[in-house]
Motif scaffolding. Structure first.
Motif, PDB file in Angstrom:
ATOM      1  N   TYR A  79      58.088 -22.626  40.954  1.00  0.00           N
ATOM      2  CA  TYR A  79      58.556 -21.249  41.087  1.00  0.00           C
ATOM      3  C   TYR A  79      58.869 -20.757  39.677  1.00  0.00           C
ATOM      4  O   TYR A  79      59.809 -21.240  39.033  1.00  0.00           O
ATOM      5  CB  TYR A  79      59.800 -21.182  41.971  1.00  0.00           C
ATOM      6  CG  TYR A  79      59.519 -21.342  43.442  1.00  0.00           C
ATOM      7  CD1 TYR A  79      59.255 -20.230  44.240  1.00  0.00           C
ATOM      8  CD2 TYR A  79      59.515 -22.599  44.047  1.00  0.00           C
ATOM      9  CE1 TYR A  79      59.004 -20.360  45.607  1.00  0.00           C
ATOM     10  CE2 TYR A  79      59.264 -22.741  45.408  1.00  0.00           C
ATOM     11  CZ  TYR A  79      59.002 -21.622  46.172  1.00  0.00           C
ATOM     12  OH  TYR A  79      58.747 -21.759  47.520  1.00  0.00           O
ATOM     13  N   THR A  81      60.226 -18.139  38.524  1.00  0.00           N
ATOM     14  CA  THR A  81      61.506 -17.461  38.293  1.00  0.00           C
ATOM     15  C   THR A  81      62.673 -18.445  38.226  1.00  0.00           C
ATOM     16  O   THR A  81      63.802 -18.036  37.933  1.00  0.00           O
ATOM     17  CB  THR A  81      61.803 -16.436  39.396  1.00  0.00           C
ATOM     18  OG1 THR A  81      61.922 -17.113  40.660  1.00  0.00           O
ATOM     19  CG2 THR A  81      60.702 -15.393  39.472  1.00  0.00           C
ATOM     20  N   LEU A  82      62.432 -19.730  38.485  1.00  0.00           N
ATOM     21  CA  LEU A  82      63.512 -20.716  38.550  1.00  0.00           C
ATOM     22  C   LEU A  82      63.448 -21.740  37.425  1.00  0.00           C
ATOM     23  O   LEU A  82      64.145 -22.756  37.482  1.00  0.00           O
ATOM     24  CB  LEU A  82      63.473 -21.445  39.905  1.00  0.00           C
ATOM     25  CG  LEU A  82      63.641 -20.569  41.148  1.00  0.00           C
ATOM     26  CD1 LEU A  82      63.557 -21.417  42.413  1.00  0.00           C
ATOM     27  CD2 LEU A  82      64.975 -19.820  41.100  1.00  0.00           C
ATOM     28  N   ILE A  83      62.622 -21.477  36.413  1.00  0.00           N
ATOM     29  CA  ILE A  83      62.492 -22.429  35.317  1.00  0.00           C
ATOM     30  C   ILE A  83      62.915 -21.783  34.003  1.00  0.00           C
ATOM     31  O   ILE A  83      62.880 -20.565  33.865  1.00  0.00           O
ATOM     32  CB  ILE A  83      61.041 -22.964  35.203  1.00  0.00           C
ATOM     33  CG1 ILE A  83      60.045 -21.820  34.978  1.00  0.00           C
ATOM     34  CG2 ILE A  83      60.661 -23.749  36.466  1.00  0.00           C
ATOM     35  CD1 ILE A  83      58.602 -22.276  34.815  1.00  0.00           C
ATOM     36  N   ASP A 116      55.583 -15.914  43.364  1.00  0.00           N
ATOM     37  CA  ASP A 116      56.930 -15.765  42.818  1.00  0.00           C
ATOM     38  C   ASP A 116      56.896 -15.234  41.388  1.00  0.00           C
ATOM     39  O   ASP A 116      56.314 -15.853  40.504  1.00  0.00           O
ATOM     40  CB  ASP A 116      57.632 -17.130  42.847  1.00  0.00           C
ATOM     41  CG  ASP A 116      59.016 -17.086  42.246  1.00  0.00           C
ATOM     42  OD1 ASP A 116      59.816 -16.244  42.692  1.00  0.00           O
ATOM     43  OD2 ASP A 116      59.291 -17.884  41.322  1.00  0.00           O
ATOM     44  N   ASN A 118      59.164 -12.153  38.596  1.00  0.00           N
ATOM     45  CA  ASN A 118      60.121 -11.072  38.394  1.00  0.00           C
ATOM     46  C   ASN A 118      59.725 -10.330  37.123  1.00  0.00           C
ATOM     47  O   ASN A 118      58.685 -10.626  36.522  1.00  0.00           O
ATOM     48  CB  ASN A 118      61.559 -11.596  38.333  1.00  0.00           C
ATOM     49  CG  ASN A 118      61.732 -12.669  37.262  1.00  0.00           C
ATOM     50  OD1 ASN A 118      60.928 -12.765  36.321  1.00  0.00           O
ATOM     51  ND2 ASN A 118      62.771 -13.474  37.391  1.00  0.00           N
TER      52      ASN A 118
END
Length: 266
Positions: A79, A81-83, A116, A118
């Motif tokens: 994902y 946006t989560l790294i 995913d 942003n």
């Protein structure tokens, strides 16, 4: 004189493109079907998974996807946006480097893993050499995107794609450059035991003289070239500064403008 901007290459009025993710071994059968019916596809690959089950091997990439497009899908499919930002750079750039070393051309496209993203991810892509990226949000429309880095497809292949194809084929000529964009994963056909779906779709869609069958990057490059045309103030001259030919309408007829060519319209 009336000038219009509603032609794809060779004066065609519609375009079809396909986009498939992950690079599992089922791509082999999907590519075979595409090739049989003259359909062009973009394949978004995770190079960190090559040579492991059930993914394709790096040795077959160049030949398997010949005539289609290979694009980034990140190295390991996280994902995004989560790294951390450093890992984002690594996931995109390392995948791009690996793919380019295998196919021998610049890889400029992408699909977001899991869909995913942003604003931070989207706004970073240009610095990585990525010029378009596909989402997983189906629009059910045939519109060209306003922003190629947020390219929403028409539909997933499980979303009544045959009915959508019938709608696409029945569009009137005055529609503004309709683009039918289908996405999915080849393993879904194996998992759902419905390979006949994509075969029927490709058979119905194939060899239509009004349709341009193109990869994602070909679509983007053409639209950008069309937008880059330079007109004189009175509209009597047009210059094509791009590296590819484009077609415009002049009094309802397609007119080709070659790379670097200036033509007089009246």
């Amino acid at each position: 004189m009336r000038v219009s901007f509603n032609y794809y290459p060779h004066g065609k009025r519609k375009a079809l493109t396909m986009s498939y993710d992950d690079g599992q071994v089922y791509d082999r059968k999907l590519v075979e079907i595409f090739n049989e019916y003259g359909i062009k596809g973009t394949f978004n690959l995770n190079s960190g998974k090559f040579d492991t089950e059930p993914y394709v091997s790096r040795d077959e990439i160049k030949e398997l996807y010949k005539g289609h497009e290979v694009a980034v899908h990140s190295l390991d499919h996280p994902y995004l946006t989560l790294i951390p930002s450093e890992e984002l750079v690594y996931q995109i750039m390392e995948d791009r480097r690996n793919l380019e070393s295998l196919v021998g051309y610049q890889v400029r496209g992408m699909a977001y893993p899991y869909g995913d993203y942003n604003d931070i991810v989207l706004n970073s892509l240009a610095s990585f050499g990525i010029e378009y990226s596909r989402t997983v949000r189906s629009t059910k429309s045939f519109r060209i995107p306003n922003n190629f880095l947020e390219w929403h497809p028409t539909c997933h292949h499980d979303q009544d794609v045959i009915e959508k194809l019938k709608e696409f084929k029945s569009l009137k000529e005055w529609e503004q450059m309709p683009l039918f964009y289908v996405w999915g994963h080849s393993f879904e056909f194996e998992r759902n035991d419905n390979w006949e779906l994509i075969e029927e779709f490709c058979k119905m869609a194939s060899f239509d003289e009004t349709v341009w069958y193109a990869t994602n990057i070909e679509i983007m490059d053409y639209i950008n070239a069309l937008k880059s045309l330079k007109f004189s103030a009175d509209g009597s001259m047009v210059y094509n500064p791009s590296a590819i030919p484009v077609w415009i309408g002049v009094d309802g007829e397609p007119v080709k403008i070659d790379p670097g060519e200036k033509i007089y319209l009246k």
